[in-house]
Design a protein around this motif. Structure first.
Motif, PDB file in Angstrom:
ATOM      1  N   VAL A 126       0.839  -1.198   0.000  1.00 51.29           N
ATOM      2  CA  VAL A 126       0.000   0.000   0.000  1.00 51.29           C
ATOM      3  C   VAL A 126       0.876   1.252   0.000  1.00 51.29           C
ATOM      4  CG1 VAL A 126      -1.812   1.266   1.221  1.00 51.29           C
ATOM      5  CG2 VAL A 126      -1.748  -1.224   1.363  1.00 51.29           C
ATOM      6  N   ALA A 127       0.485   2.235  -0.785  1.00 48.59           N
ATOM      7  CA  ALA A 127       1.090   3.569  -0.726  1.00 48.59           C
ATOM      8  C   ALA A 127       0.271   4.382   0.274  1.00 48.59           C
ATOM      9  CB  ALA A 127       1.079   4.221  -2.102  1.00 48.59           C
ATOM     10  N   VAL A 128       0.872   4.759   1.394  1.00 50.40           N
ATOM     11  CA  VAL A 128       0.140   5.431   2.472  1.00 50.40           C
ATOM     12  C   VAL A 128       0.458   6.916   2.528  1.00 50.40           C
ATOM     13  CG1 VAL A 128      -0.323   5.470   4.956  1.00 50.40           C
ATOM     14  CG2 VAL A 128       0.108   3.296   3.806  1.00 50.40           C
ATOM     15  N   LEU A 129       1.732   7.249   2.622  1.00 51.77           N
ATOM     16  CA  LEU A 129       2.139   8.648   2.763  1.00 51.77           C
ATOM     17  C   LEU A 129       2.850   9.205   1.532  1.00 51.77           C
ATOM     18  CD1 LEU A 129       3.478   8.605   6.450  1.00 51.77           C
ATOM     19  CD2 LEU A 129       1.250   9.366   5.630  1.00 51.77           C
ATOM     20  N   SER A 130       3.129   8.353   0.576  1.00 54.10           N
ATOM     21  CA  SER A 130       3.805   8.809  -0.636  1.00 54.10           C
ATOM     22  C   SER A 130       3.112   8.226  -1.858  1.00 54.10           C
ATOM     23  CB  SER A 130       5.281   8.395  -0.605  1.00 54.10           C
ATOM     24  OG  SER A 130       5.399   6.986  -0.627  1.00 54.10           O
ATOM     25  N   GLU A 131       3.646   8.509  -3.031  1.00 53.82           N
ATOM     26  CA  GLU A 131       3.044   8.020  -4.268  1.00 53.82           C
ATOM     27  C   GLU A 131       3.472   6.597  -4.599  1.00 53.82           C
ATOM     28  OE1 GLU A 131       0.692   9.687  -6.016  1.00 53.82           O
ATOM     29  OE2 GLU A 131       0.805  11.086  -4.339  1.00 53.82           O
ATOM     30  N   SER A 132       4.518   6.106  -3.931  1.00 55.96           N
ATOM     31  CA  SER A 132       4.973   4.735  -4.159  1.00 55.96           C
ATOM     32  C   SER A 132       4.698   3.888  -2.918  1.00 55.96           C
ATOM     33  CB  SER A 132       6.473   4.719  -4.496  1.00 55.96           C
ATOM     34  OG  SER A 132       7.221   5.311  -3.453  1.00 55.96           O
ATOM     35  N   THR A 133       4.846   2.574  -3.046  1.00 59.87           N
ATOM     36  CA  THR A 133       4.510   1.649  -1.962  1.00 59.87           C
ATOM     37  C   THR A 133       5.319   1.940  -0.703  1.00 59.87           C
ATOM     38  OG1 THR A 133       4.084  -0.051  -3.637  1.00 59.87           O
ATOM     39  CG2 THR A 133       4.299  -0.782  -1.355  1.00 59.87           C
ATOM     40  N   ASP A 134       4.606   2.126   0.423  1.00 57.22           N
ATOM     41  CA  ASP A 134       5.254   2.430   1.701  1.00 57.22           C
ATOM     42  C   ASP A 134       5.348   1.216   2.621  1.00 57.22           C
ATOM     43  OD1 ASP A 134       5.697   5.264   1.374  1.00 57.22           O
ATOM     44  OD2 ASP A 134       3.539   5.542   1.568  1.00 57.22           O
ATOM     45  N   ILE A 135       4.429   0.282   2.464  1.00 51.38           N
ATOM     46  CA  ILE A 135       4.451  -0.932   3.279  1.00 51.38           C
ATOM     47  C   ILE A 135       4.088  -2.116   2.393  1.00 51.38           C
ATOM     48  CG2 ILE A 135       2.060  -0.532   4.053  1.00 51.38           C
ATOM     49  CD1 ILE A 135       2.873  -1.988   6.686  1.00 51.38           C
ATOM     50  N   ALA A 136       4.809  -3.212   2.552  1.00 54.78           N
ATOM     51  CA  ALA A 136       4.586  -4.360   1.670  1.00 54.78           C
ATOM     52  C   ALA A 136       4.906  -5.666   2.373  1.00 54.78           C
ATOM     53  CB  ALA A 136       5.445  -4.227   0.410  1.00 54.78           C
ATOM     54  N   ASN A 137       4.231  -6.709   1.912  1.00 58.56           N
ATOM     55  CA  ASN A 137       4.509  -8.061   2.381  1.00 58.56           C
ATOM     56  C   ASN A 137       4.662  -8.956   1.164  1.00 58.56           C
ATOM     57  OD1 ASN A 137       3.097 -10.948   3.047  1.00 58.56           O
ATOM     58  ND2 ASN A 137       4.387 -10.242   4.719  1.00 58.56           N
ATOM     59  N   ALA A 138       5.665  -9.812   1.199  1.00 62.54           N
ATOM     60  CA  ALA A 138       5.894 -10.739   0.086  1.00 62.54           C
ATOM     61  C   ALA A 138       6.152 -12.139   0.623  1.00 62.54           C
ATOM     62  CB  ALA A 138       7.081 -10.272  -0.753  1.00 62.54           C
ATOM     63  N   CYS A 165      11.632 -24.329   0.700  1.00 58.34           N
ATOM     64  CA  CYS A 165      11.811 -23.210   1.629  1.00 58.34           C
ATOM     65  C   CYS A 165      10.805 -22.101   1.309  1.00 58.34           C
ATOM     66  CB  CYS A 165      13.232 -22.663   1.544  1.00 58.34           C
ATOM     67  SG  CYS A 165      13.537 -21.262   2.642  1.00 58.34           S
ATOM     68  N   VAL A 166      10.265 -21.499   2.359  1.00 59.30           N
ATOM     69  CA  VAL A 166       9.311 -20.393   2.215  1.00 59.30           C
ATOM     70  C   VAL A 166       9.815 -19.209   3.020  1.00 59.30           C
ATOM     71  CG1 VAL A 166       6.956 -19.607   2.678  1.00 59.30           C
ATOM     72  CG2 VAL A 166       7.352 -21.934   1.846  1.00 59.30           C
ATOM     73  N   ALA A 167       9.778 -18.034   2.412  1.00 60.59           N
ATOM     74  CA  ALA A 167      10.194 -16.812   3.100  1.00 60.59           C
ATOM     75  C   ALA A 167       9.052 -15.812   3.108  1.00 60.59           C
ATOM     76  CB  ALA A 167      11.415 -16.205   2.413  1.00 60.59           C
ATOM     77  N   ASN A 168       8.805 -15.229   4.265  1.00 59.62           N
ATOM     78  CA  ASN A 168       7.762 -14.222   4.428  1.00 59.62           C
ATOM     79  C   ASN A 168       8.427 -12.898   4.827  1.00 59.62           C
ATOM     80  OD1 ASN A 168       5.067 -13.319   4.530  1.00 59.62           O
ATOM     81  ND2 ASN A 168       5.044 -13.547   6.744  1.00 59.62           N
ATOM     82  N   LEU A 169       8.344 -11.900   3.948  1.00 59.47           N
ATOM     83  CA  LEU A 169       9.044 -10.644   4.159  1.00 59.47           C
ATOM     84  C   LEU A 169       8.056  -9.498   4.346  1.00 59.47           C
ATOM     85  CD1 LEU A 169      10.888 -12.511   2.253  1.00 59.47           C
ATOM     86  CD2 LEU A 169      12.070 -10.413   1.662  1.00 59.47           C
ATOM     87  N   THR A 170       8.263  -8.695   5.373  1.00 59.69           N
ATOM     88  CA  THR A 170       7.465  -7.494   5.592  1.00 59.69           C
ATOM     89  C   THR A 170       8.413  -6.299   5.690  1.00 59.69           C
ATOM     90  OG1 THR A 170       5.735  -8.690   6.779  1.00 59.69           O
ATOM     91  CG2 THR A 170       5.837  -6.309   7.114  1.00 59.69           C
ATOM     92  N   SER A 171       8.154  -5.276   4.885  1.00 59.22           N
ATOM     93  CA  SER A 171       8.949  -4.054   4.931  1.00 59.22           C
ATOM     94  C   SER A 171       8.022  -2.855   5.023  1.00 59.22           C
ATOM     95  CB  SER A 171       9.832  -3.916   3.687  1.00 59.22           C
ATOM     96  OG  SER A 171      10.831  -4.908   3.675  1.00 59.22           O
ATOM     97  N   SER A 172       8.389  -1.912   5.880  1.00 60.57           N
ATOM     98  CA  SER A 172       7.584  -0.709   6.060  1.00 60.57           C
ATOM     99  C   SER A 172       8.487   0.488   6.340  1.00 60.57           C
ATOM    100  CB  SER A 172       6.601  -0.886   7.218  1.00 60.57           C
ATOM    101  OG  SER A 172       5.987   0.351   7.550  1.00 60.57           O
TER     102      SER A 172
END
Length: 333
Positions: free
Chosen positions: A184-196, A204-211
């Motif tokens: 989701v883009a919350v405070l800017s025009e590009s993605t601010d928080i993401a999960n992959a 193997c499975v990897a769960n990544l969250t960046s904010s």
């Protein structure tokens, strides 16, 4: 001695300059930055020569360290390589995949040292595990930062998550099978928080969250593998290993020399000994280490620590995540 020039002396560029000046094998010939005010301040503060343009800097050095905004990485790296100069460039290596692919080809033909600044490879908390066998089958990552107006034109995937993508590809020796993501883009025009979620061919499975809109900072990676859990705190430089010992292990309850605590645990297979180990953390500066290794590669004619192809692979996964997010984002009417 490597004669090295710096392109870009913004916030990160000044950090690079400080570290380069502390490396015995590096002779900083000077820098170029188009911002007149910043360039004058840095020249006075560090007593380092300021060059009037890129070309004059390239003529005076053997190698360049590119610490400029991402859109300029490709043209500057291309100019340096065509001038026969070794290149260190900050991550992400380029703005898009076509540029990155062109750069990989250019590097392979030039036979020069080209290293990308994926600095978390040299984080002391990660280095503490270099002698430990890592074969993770599930990986959980949280990389959270407080909002800063700087660099908001770049999505959180390319700004933050790419660090963890690089670490994943370095750890998991398997092809990527499937990727799913949302953001989701919350405070800017590009993605601010993401999960992959990244699934590999080996299971193997990897769960990544960046904010970059978090109230607190966090840079943690948790690895789960057969009989072991490994926690890496990149921010606070701490590492812990919790693992099951062999059934016949006679390790004492507390082993101070190994910084290890152990206790018994009842399992379906019977009583097992669990060990909690806190490996010693090396006292290194990650940026200085990666720049030091870059200089060593030039002087000793050996492979760089993070090469163009590895950086391209990380960027390719990052763009697949961005594509998944874009497809999952509803169109506002």
């Amino acid at each position: 001695m490597v004669k090295i020039g710096l392109l870009g002396v913004g916030k990160l560029g000044k950090i690079h300059l400080t570290q380069l000046l502390a490396i015995p094998q590096a002779e900083v010939v000077g820098f170029y930055d188009p911002n007149e005010k910043v360039a004058e301040e840095v020249s006075q503060q560090f007593q380092v020569k300021r060059f009037p343009d890129v070309e004059s800097l390239l003529q005076a050095c053997d190698a360049v360290d590119i610490v400029t905004p991402t859109p300029s990485h490709f043209p500057l790296a291309e100019q340096a390589i065509r001038s026969g100069k070794h290149v260190f460039v900050e991550k992400p290596m380029c703005s898009n995949l076509s540029e990155a692919e062109a750069l990989v080809k250019l590097v392979s033909e030039a036979h020069l040292c080209f290293q990308v600044g994926h600095v978390e490879r040299f984080n002391p908390a990660f280095l503490a595990l270099q002698d430990y066998v890592l074969q993770p089958m599930f990986i959980e990552v949280h990389r959270l930062a407080q909002f800063q107006p700087r660099n908001t034109e770049t999505s959180v995937i390319l700004d933050l998550m790419i660090h963890d993508i690089d670490i994943l590809l370095h750890l998991v020796k398997s092809e990527v099978h499937r990727i799913s993501a949302s953001g989701v883009a919350v405070l800017s025009e590009s993605t601010d928080i993401a999960n992959a979620r990244i699934e590999f061919e080996n299971g193997c499975v990897a769960n990544l969250t960046s904010s970059r809109i978090s109230m607190k900072k966090m840079r943690k990676m948790r690895l789960f593998q057969k009989d072991a859990y490994i926690g890496i705190d990149f921010l606070n430089k701490k590492t812990e290993i919790i693992h099951l010992l062999p059934a016949d292990d006679t390790t004492p309850a507390i082993d101070n020399q190994a910084a290890m605590l152990s206790f018994d645990l009842d399992t379906p297979q019977g009583k097992r000994r669990v060990a909690v180990h806190y490996p010693s953390i090396p006292e290194v500066n990650a940026i200085r280490m990666e720049l030091q290794l870059f200089c060593d590669s030039i002087l000793q004619q050996k492979p760089v620590a993070v090469n163009a192809f590895e950086a391209f692979q990380a960027l390719k996964i990052a763009y697949q995540i961005l594509d998944k997010i874009q497809k999952n984002t509803p169109i506002m009417l």
